[in-house]
Design an enzyme around this catalytic site. Sequence first.
Site, PDB file in Angstrom:
ATOM      1  N   GLU A  26       0.389  45.378 -42.078  1.00  0.00           N
ATOM      2  CA  GLU A  26      -1.027  45.381 -41.655  1.00  0.00           C
ATOM      3  C   GLU A  26      -1.443  46.711 -41.029  1.00  0.00           C
ATOM      4  OE1 GLU A  26      -1.541  42.400 -38.590  1.00  0.00           O
ATOM      5  OE2 GLU A  26      -0.094  43.374 -37.269  1.00  0.00           O
TER       6      GLU A  26
ATOM      7  N   GLY B 145       1.197  37.422 -27.901  1.00  0.00           N
ATOM      8  CA  GLY B 145       1.220  36.510 -29.046  1.00  0.00           C
ATOM      9  C   GLY B 145       2.387  35.543 -28.953  1.00  0.00           C
TER      10      GLY B 145
ATOM     11  N   GLN C 264       3.536  33.632 -40.130  1.00  0.00           N
ATOM     12  CA  GLN C 264       4.768  34.354 -39.772  1.00  0.00           C
ATOM     13  C   GLN C 264       5.201  34.110 -38.335  1.00  0.00           C
ATOM     14  OE1 GLN C 264       4.251  38.636 -41.667  1.00  0.00           O
ATOM     15  NE2 GLN C 264       2.302  37.617 -41.361  1.00  0.00           N
TER      16      GLN C 264
ATOM     17  N   ARG D  27      -3.875  40.648 -57.134  1.00  0.00           N
ATOM     18  CA  ARG D  27      -4.376  39.716 -56.108  1.00  0.00           C
ATOM     19  C   ARG D  27      -3.663  39.983 -54.798  1.00  0.00           C
ATOM     20  NH1 ARG D  27      -6.581  35.107 -58.589  1.00  0.00           N
ATOM     21  NH2 ARG D  27      -7.488  35.812 -60.550  1.00  0.00           N
TER      22      ARG D  27
ATOM     23  N   ARG E 282       0.753  39.362 -63.087  1.00  0.00           N
ATOM     24  CA  ARG E 282      -0.121  40.028 -62.103  1.00  0.00           C
ATOM     25  C   ARG E 282       0.678  40.889 -61.137  1.00  0.00           C
ATOM     26  NH1 ARG E 282      -3.218  34.579 -60.148  1.00  0.00           N
ATOM     27  NH2 ARG E 282      -4.730  34.467 -61.832  1.00  0.00           N
TER      28      ARG E 282
ATOM     29  N   ASP F 266       7.250  41.521 -34.033  1.00  0.00           N
ATOM     30  CA  ASP F 266       7.116  42.886 -34.566  1.00  0.00           C
ATOM     31  C   ASP F 266       8.405  43.705 -34.440  1.00  0.00           C
ATOM     32  OD1 ASP F 266       4.472  42.113 -34.843  1.00  0.00           O
ATOM     33  OD2 ASP F 266       3.823  43.104 -33.003  1.00  0.00           O
TER      34      ASP F 266
ATOM     35  N   THR G 277       8.951  39.477 -29.518  1.00  0.00           N
ATOM     36  CA  THR G 277       7.881  39.814 -30.453  1.00  0.00           C
ATOM     37  C   THR G 277       8.385  39.726 -31.893  1.00  0.00           C
ATOM     38  OG1 THR G 277       6.414  41.504 -31.368  1.00  0.00           O
ATOM     39  CG2 THR G 277       8.252  42.328 -30.094  1.00  0.00           C
TER      40      THR G 277
ATOM     41  N   MET H 151       2.403  41.047 -41.009  1.00  0.00           N
ATOM     42  CA  MET H 151       2.086  41.530 -39.658  1.00  0.00           C
ATOM     43  C   MET H 151       3.072  42.620 -39.227  1.00  0.00           C
ATOM     44  SD  MET H 151       0.929  38.255 -37.416  1.00  0.00           S
ATOM     45  CE  MET H 151      -0.780  37.743 -37.405  1.00  0.00           C
ATOM     46  N   GLY H 152       3.042  42.954 -37.952  1.00  0.00           N
ATOM     47  CA  GLY H 152       3.979  43.948 -37.425  1.00  0.00           C
ATOM     48  C   GLY H 152       3.326  45.037 -36.594  1.00  0.00           C
TER      49      GLY H 152
HETATM   50  O1  F6P Z   1       2.345  41.181 -31.887  1.00  0.00           O
HETATM   51  C1  F6P Z   1       2.422  40.071 -32.708  1.00  0.00           C
HETATM   52  C2  F6P Z   1       1.257  40.019 -33.655  1.00  0.00           C
HETATM   53  O2  F6P Z   1       1.406  38.875 -34.481  1.00  0.00           O
HETATM   54  C3  F6P Z   1       1.054  41.275 -34.503  1.00  0.00           C
HETATM   55  O3  F6P Z   1       1.940  41.365 -35.577  1.00  0.00           O
HETATM   56  C4  F6P Z   1      -0.393  41.129 -34.884  1.00  0.00           C
HETATM   57  O4  F6P Z   1      -1.010  42.365 -35.155  1.00  0.00           O
HETATM   58  C5  F6P Z   1      -1.006  40.511 -33.646  1.00  0.00           C
HETATM   59  O5  F6P Z   1       0.048  39.873 -32.944  1.00  0.00           O
HETATM   60  C6  F6P Z   1      -2.090  39.515 -33.946  1.00  0.00           C
HETATM   61  O6  F6P Z   1      -2.598  39.067 -32.732  1.00  0.00           O
HETATM   62  P1  F6P Z   1      -3.561  37.808 -32.576  1.00  0.00           P
HETATM   63  O7  F6P Z   1      -2.759  36.578 -32.795  1.00  0.00           O
HETATM   64  O8  F6P Z   1      -4.066  37.910 -31.183  1.00  0.00           O
HETATM   65  O9  F6P Z   1      -4.625  37.955 -33.614  1.00  0.00           O
END
Ligand code: F6P
Length: 344
Positions: free
Chosen positions: A223, A11, A275, A267, A163, A128, A126, A170-171
Amino acid sequence: MEKIGILTGGGDCPGLNPVIRAAVRKGLLEGYEIIGIKDGWKGLIEANTIPLTIDSVSGILPRGGTILGTSRTNPYKKEGDVQKVKDNFKKLGLYALIAIGGEDTLGVASKLHKDGLSNVVGVPKTIDNDLSATDYTFGFDTAINVAMECIDRLHTTAESHHRILVAEVMGRHAGWIALEAGIAGGADVILIPEIPIDIEEVCAILKKRHARGKNFSIVVVAEGAQFKKSGMVLQEEKLDSFGHVRLGGIGETLAQQIEAKTGFETRVSVFGHIQRGGSPTAFDRVLGTRFGVKAVELIKDKKFGKMVALAGIKIIDVPLEEAVKALKTVDLELYENVAKVFFG
Ligand code: F6P
């Protein structure tokens, strides 16, 4: 003149361009020729390269993404691709390779190093922050700052409309982004993959908060978080070429459960690729720059099979295999002793 190849895999992430720029500038100073390999390992399978000069890296420091392009190509997936990588390494006249990536890209680099393509060094990237052997990966700081700003923005709507707003971040299988963006953004509940979600407990916290007069709440969920009870996991089972599940969707399920169990309007907001985009923070620019310089120093010192890493405030080198052998998950002390103080 010895030639160094640079590739970015997995990524994209803010800070990649600062690493490329630093490696090119330092490499040229040391008398190397530098080429860029396009789209990660795919570019080495296909011998798709571009020359990298002082001009080609001029102006890229503040730019997100990667000027080299990236892919999630795994040369160990398809028969013959590893051989193509090795053949092209020779054909391109490469002396050494700088692989910039996360656990997948660096996992390939580590395997190739053992399988005979020895002159490889790695740089940990990364959002993450889940790589072992380095205190931080570049990209993470930008991601948590973006997520924090999004959480700040959710607060105003949550408060005005009374609300609960669920923010899905992500992560992958580590809760670093949720934990640190959640703490920075003042989340009322933070849910991470390392601790299964107890929906009753979450709702009890939210009800207690509302009972003390607060009629809005922010819940940050990673996620990769999972519910404690089986049968409540609604995540897509699509696999990439490294066998990873494509995550996402937990926020929606969680929001439905919270609304059903508390009666509070709820919501969800999925922050997604926002991100990973945009300009790197100062921290990521500096870390990326230090990593890029150090990667060239490792090559100069013939310290192959290593990855550059941050240890405290120093840039060190560690064996590539150390970095990829286990996922660095969240420091539970930070979760239990700090984040939880602000729950409810
Ligand atoms: O590893 C980085 C990341 O953004 C993760 O947080 C996420 O699960 C994944 O890549 C999403 O990947 P893609 O952009 O291929 O959907």
